[in-house]
Design a protein around this motif. Structure first.
Motif, PDB file in Angstrom:
ATOM      1  N   ASP A  97       0.799  -1.227   0.000  1.00 35.62           N
ATOM      2  CA  ASP A  97       0.000   0.000   0.000  1.00 35.62           C
ATOM      3  C   ASP A  97       0.828   1.272   0.000  1.00 35.62           C
ATOM      4  O   ASP A  97       0.280   2.369   0.018  1.00 35.62           O
ATOM      5  CB  ASP A  97      -0.959   0.023   1.193  1.00 35.62           C
ATOM      6  CG  ASP A  97      -0.227  -0.056   2.533  1.00 35.62           C
ATOM      7  OD1 ASP A  97       0.991  -0.279   2.534  1.00 35.62           O
ATOM      8  OD2 ASP A  97      -0.892   0.113   3.569  1.00 35.62           O
ATOM      9  N   GLY A  98       2.173   1.168  -0.009  1.00 40.49           N
ATOM     10  CA  GLY A  98       3.005   2.356   0.012  1.00 40.49           C
ATOM     11  C   GLY A  98       4.420   2.063  -0.428  1.00 40.49           C
ATOM     12  O   GLY A  98       4.654   1.467  -1.470  1.00 40.49           O
ATOM     13  N   GLY A 117      13.255  -3.354   7.161  1.00 37.34           N
ATOM     14  CA  GLY A 117      13.034  -2.049   6.552  1.00 37.34           C
ATOM     15  C   GLY A 117      12.033  -1.225   7.341  1.00 37.34           C
ATOM     16  O   GLY A 117      11.413  -1.693   8.292  1.00 37.34           O
ATOM     17  N   GLN A 118      11.886   0.034   6.942  1.00 39.31           N
ATOM     18  CA  GLN A 118      10.988   0.962   7.623  1.00 39.31           C
ATOM     19  C   GLN A 118       9.972   1.507   6.632  1.00 39.31           C
ATOM     20  O   GLN A 118      10.324   2.117   5.618  1.00 39.31           O
ATOM     21  CB  GLN A 118      11.773   2.120   8.241  1.00 39.31           C
ATOM     22  CG  GLN A 118      10.913   3.174   8.899  1.00 39.31           C
ATOM     23  CD  GLN A 118      10.090   2.634  10.046  1.00 39.31           C
ATOM     24  OE1 GLN A 118      10.621   2.095  11.013  1.00 39.31           O
ATOM     25  NE2 GLN A 118       8.774   2.761   9.944  1.00 39.31           N
ATOM     26  N   GLU A 119       8.696   1.273   6.911  1.00 39.96           N
ATOM     27  CA  GLU A 119       7.623   1.779   6.054  1.00 39.96           C
ATOM     28  C   GLU A 119       7.575   3.304   6.108  1.00 39.96           C
ATOM     29  O   GLU A 119       7.765   3.914   7.170  1.00 39.96           O
ATOM     30  CB  GLU A 119       6.269   1.226   6.509  1.00 39.96           C
ATOM     31  CG  GLU A 119       6.077  -0.256   6.260  1.00 39.96           C
ATOM     32  CD  GLU A 119       5.493  -0.548   4.893  1.00 39.96           C
ATOM     33  OE1 GLU A 119       5.053   0.410   4.210  1.00 39.96           O
ATOM     34  OE2 GLU A 119       5.486  -1.729   4.502  1.00 39.96           O
ATOM     35  N   PHE A 120       7.309   3.933   4.964  1.00 40.26           N
ATOM     36  CA  PHE A 120       7.060   5.370   4.937  1.00 40.26           C
ATOM     37  C   PHE A 120       5.696   5.652   5.560  1.00 40.26           C
ATOM     38  O   PHE A 120       4.755   4.865   5.427  1.00 40.26           O
ATOM     39  CB  PHE A 120       7.103   5.890   3.504  1.00 40.26           C
ATOM     40  CG  PHE A 120       8.495   5.955   2.921  1.00 40.26           C
ATOM     41  CD1 PHE A 120       9.621   5.788   3.701  1.00 40.26           C
ATOM     42  CD2 PHE A 120       8.670   6.189   1.563  1.00 40.26           C
ATOM     43  CE1 PHE A 120      10.898   5.858   3.166  1.00 40.26           C
ATOM     44  CE2 PHE A 120       9.941   6.265   1.008  1.00 40.26           C
ATOM     45  CZ  PHE A 120      11.057   6.095   1.813  1.00 40.26           C
ATOM     46  N   ALA A 139       0.198   5.336  -0.709  1.00 35.32           N
ATOM     47  CA  ALA A 139       0.809   5.213  -2.034  1.00 35.32           C
ATOM     48  C   ALA A 139       1.395   6.530  -2.514  1.00 35.32           C
ATOM     49  O   ALA A 139       2.312   6.541  -3.347  1.00 35.32           O
ATOM     50  CB  ALA A 139      -0.219   4.697  -3.038  1.00 35.32           C
ATOM     51  N   ARG A 140       0.900   7.644  -1.998  1.00 35.87           N
ATOM     52  CA  ARG A 140       1.428   8.959  -2.359  1.00 35.87           C
ATOM     53  C   ARG A 140       2.905   9.083  -2.014  1.00 35.87           C
ATOM     54  O   ARG A 140       3.645   9.828  -2.665  1.00 35.87           O
ATOM     55  CB  ARG A 140       0.602  10.022  -1.635  1.00 35.87           C
ATOM     56  CG  ARG A 140       1.146  11.431  -1.683  1.00 35.87           C
ATOM     57  CD  ARG A 140       0.114  12.386  -1.133  1.00 35.87           C
ATOM     58  NE  ARG A 140       0.704  13.608  -0.605  1.00 35.87           N
ATOM     59  CZ  ARG A 140       0.016  14.625  -0.090  1.00 35.87           C
ATOM     60  NH1 ARG A 140      -1.302  14.545  -0.029  1.00 35.87           N
ATOM     61  NH2 ARG A 140       0.617  15.700   0.363  1.00 35.87           N
ATOM     62  N   ALA A 141       3.368   8.318  -1.010  1.00 40.24           N
ATOM     63  CA  ALA A 141       4.764   8.394  -0.573  1.00 40.24           C
ATOM     64  C   ALA A 141       5.697   7.554  -1.441  1.00 40.24           C
ATOM     65  O   ALA A 141       6.903   7.502  -1.160  1.00 40.24           O
ATOM     66  CB  ALA A 141       4.881   7.946   0.876  1.00 40.24           C
ATOM     67  N   ARG A 142       5.181   6.923  -2.488  1.00 36.62           N
ATOM     68  CA  ARG A 142       6.036   6.086  -3.330  1.00 36.62           C
ATOM     69  C   ARG A 142       7.001   6.885  -4.198  1.00 36.62           C
ATOM     70  O   ARG A 142       7.978   6.343  -4.701  1.00 36.62           O
ATOM     71  CB  ARG A 142       5.161   5.193  -4.226  1.00 36.62           C
ATOM     72  CG  ARG A 142       4.462   4.077  -3.466  1.00 36.62           C
ATOM     73  CD  ARG A 142       3.499   3.313  -4.337  1.00 36.62           C
ATOM     74  NE  ARG A 142       2.946   2.149  -3.630  1.00 36.62           N
ATOM     75  CZ  ARG A 142       1.880   1.481  -4.026  1.00 36.62           C
ATOM     76  NH1 ARG A 142       1.224   1.865  -5.141  1.00 36.62           N
ATOM     77  NH2 ARG A 142       1.450   0.439  -3.341  1.00 36.62           N
TER      78      ARG A 142
END
Length: 463
Positions: A97-98, A117-120, A139-142
């Motif tokens: 989702d991101g 890892g670290q999710e945005f 998803a905007r942070a992709r």
């Protein structure tokens, strides 16, 4: 750290003729205290490798900040501690989702990115904090851009036991730091940096460089871009808590130095950073069309824009002219686009050749990171920040993008050249990919990136 007008003027007077040695400047050689990466992307089949290199013999405390592309809202930051001649690498990949950041690098980070890892994070634009934007998904942070800010140098001469322990924790032995846990504990409640973040920290020393590489395994392509380096950004240490929005670009000294040998004093540090990035136009090559099976993406990023448009009012601060509107997730700046083939023939792009059309009449760039895709190009993704440009006339040539709003002026306050600077603070590059089809059973793709060439109102010639 906002500086008052009297303090800024006093600083200018103290600098005098030596202003250039203590003023933020764009270093075309690529080394600096601040690195601005024009893009990262995990869309269109890409992952992005991020590099930060310390070319000095100093122990560096560095802030690494990832900002999503629409409004430069922070999606991840951490403190990075580099030993002399150290390199840190990380990779941005897409999640369900991101996006997330992963690293196999051993250099010390606080907070800990972890093996998974670290999710945005979307807290600053999804309504968790304040008003939600109309585009509020993870998803905007992709796709976005990156800031790397040197906060300071760990004093090599300090005999304080905690500072000595920090240096020993950072330095590598057979490729592994001494003990990153020492640094993480230093920021926990009761830790020595939690109690005094300035302990053993000298002002930034510069000497950092960086790059991003966008890799698309399925397409067999690799597109790389250097970070823009700003030197002499701050004469004071800027060491701050991991996960804190400080230091921002506004924390630097409010004096800017330009390649023509002049300097100007501004009311804030962010104005000085914007000043050395101001452009009236950007120019670069393009290649499109079925004959070459070519694609071109223009990346245009405004790394300081959020400081001027996120005012919470119906107005923006100069040099930007439109405030951020959460209801449309946009803050649009007018542009004009002319393009030429390689034999001097010319044409103009109008709003009927742009999709989707911006929420204002004419041509505009509406986000902090913008991707202008020539023809049907989709090299870098960026669904939420992408505009498709239709070229009707030529397959190869060059394009000029001009910032056309005459209200775009950044005003120095004194202590040097006070002529207004025109345009907008912009960085970026053109990414071009040409496919040669199946050659002997191998997919033959040829990718390249070219930094934008620019005209400024202060200097004559490209910058």
């Amino acid at each position: 750290m906002k500086k008052s007008l009297p303090k800024a003027i006093a600083l200018a007077a103290s600098l005098g003729a030596a202003a250039s040695a203590h003023a933020v400047n764009h270093n075309p050689e690529g080394l600096g205290q601040v690195l601005l990466y024009p893009i990262y992307t995990s869309e269109a089949g890409n992952f992005t490798a991020v590099h930060v290199t310390n070319t000095t013999n100093q122990y560096k405390a560095v802030k690494v900040r990832f900002l999503e592309g629409m409004n430069s809202q922070e999606v991840l930051d951490f403190n990075l501690y580099l030993s002399p001649q150290d390199v840190w690498t990380g990779v941005v990949t897409q999640t369900a989702d991101g996006a997330k950041l992963s690293t196999a690098d051993t250099s010390c980070t606080v907070g800990d990115i972890g093996s998974a890892g670290q999710e945005f994070r979307s807290f600053l634009y999804d309504g968790t904090v304040g008003t939600a934007d109309s585009v509020a998904t993870k998803a905007r942070a992709r796709v976005g851009h990156i800031e790397v800010i040197e906060m300071g140098v760990i004093d090599p001469a300090s005999t304080d036991a905690n500072v000595v322990a920090a240096r020993n924790a950072i330095v590598h032995n057979n490729g592994v730091p001494g003990d990153c846990g020492v640094l993480r504990n230093a920021w926990r409640s009761g830790g020595f940096w939690a109690n005094n973040a300035a302990l053993g920290i000298l002002p930034p020393g510069g000497g950092l460089y960086g790059s991003v590489t966008m890799v698309n395994v399925d397409a067999g392509s690799e597109i790389a871009a250097d970070a823009v380096a700003l030197d002499n950004w701050s004469t004071a240490q800027q060491h701050n808590l991991p996960g804190d929005e400080a230091p921002s670009l506004n924390a630097g000294d409010p004096v800017a130095f330009f390649k023509n040998g002049t300097d100007s004093v501004f009311n804030t540090g962010i104005d000085a950073v914007s000043a050395v990035l101001m452009k009236t136009s950007l120019s670069n090559d393009y290649a499109v069309g079925a004959g070459l099976n070519a694609q071109t993406d223009f990346v245009v990023t405004f790394p300081t824009k959020r400081a001027y448009v996120n005012t919470g009012t119906t107005t923006a601060n100069a040099p930007f002219t439109a405030p951020w509107v959460p209801a449309s997730s946009s803050a649009c700046e007018a542009i004009g686009i002319n393009y030429w083939d390689r034999e001097e023939q010319t044409a103009v792009i109008d709003e009927d050749q742009v999709s989707p059309r911006p929420p204002v009449p004419g041509l505009a760039l509406c986000h902090e990171t913008n991707i202008l895709s020539i023809g049907n190009s989709n090299l870098l993704g960026g669904a939420s920040i992408r505009n498709q440009l239709t070229i009707n006339s030529f397959q190869t040539g060059w394009m000029r993008l001009a910032f056309t709003n005459v209200g775009n002026q950044l005003l120095p306050i004194g202590g040097g050249t006070t002529t207004p600077l025109l345009g907008l603070p912009a960085i970026g590059f053109a990414a071009i990919n040409i496919q040669n089809g199946d050659v002997g059973g191998l997919l033959s793709n040829y990718s390249a990136s070219y930094l934008h060439k620019a005209v400024t109102s202060r200097d004559v010639g490209p910058l």
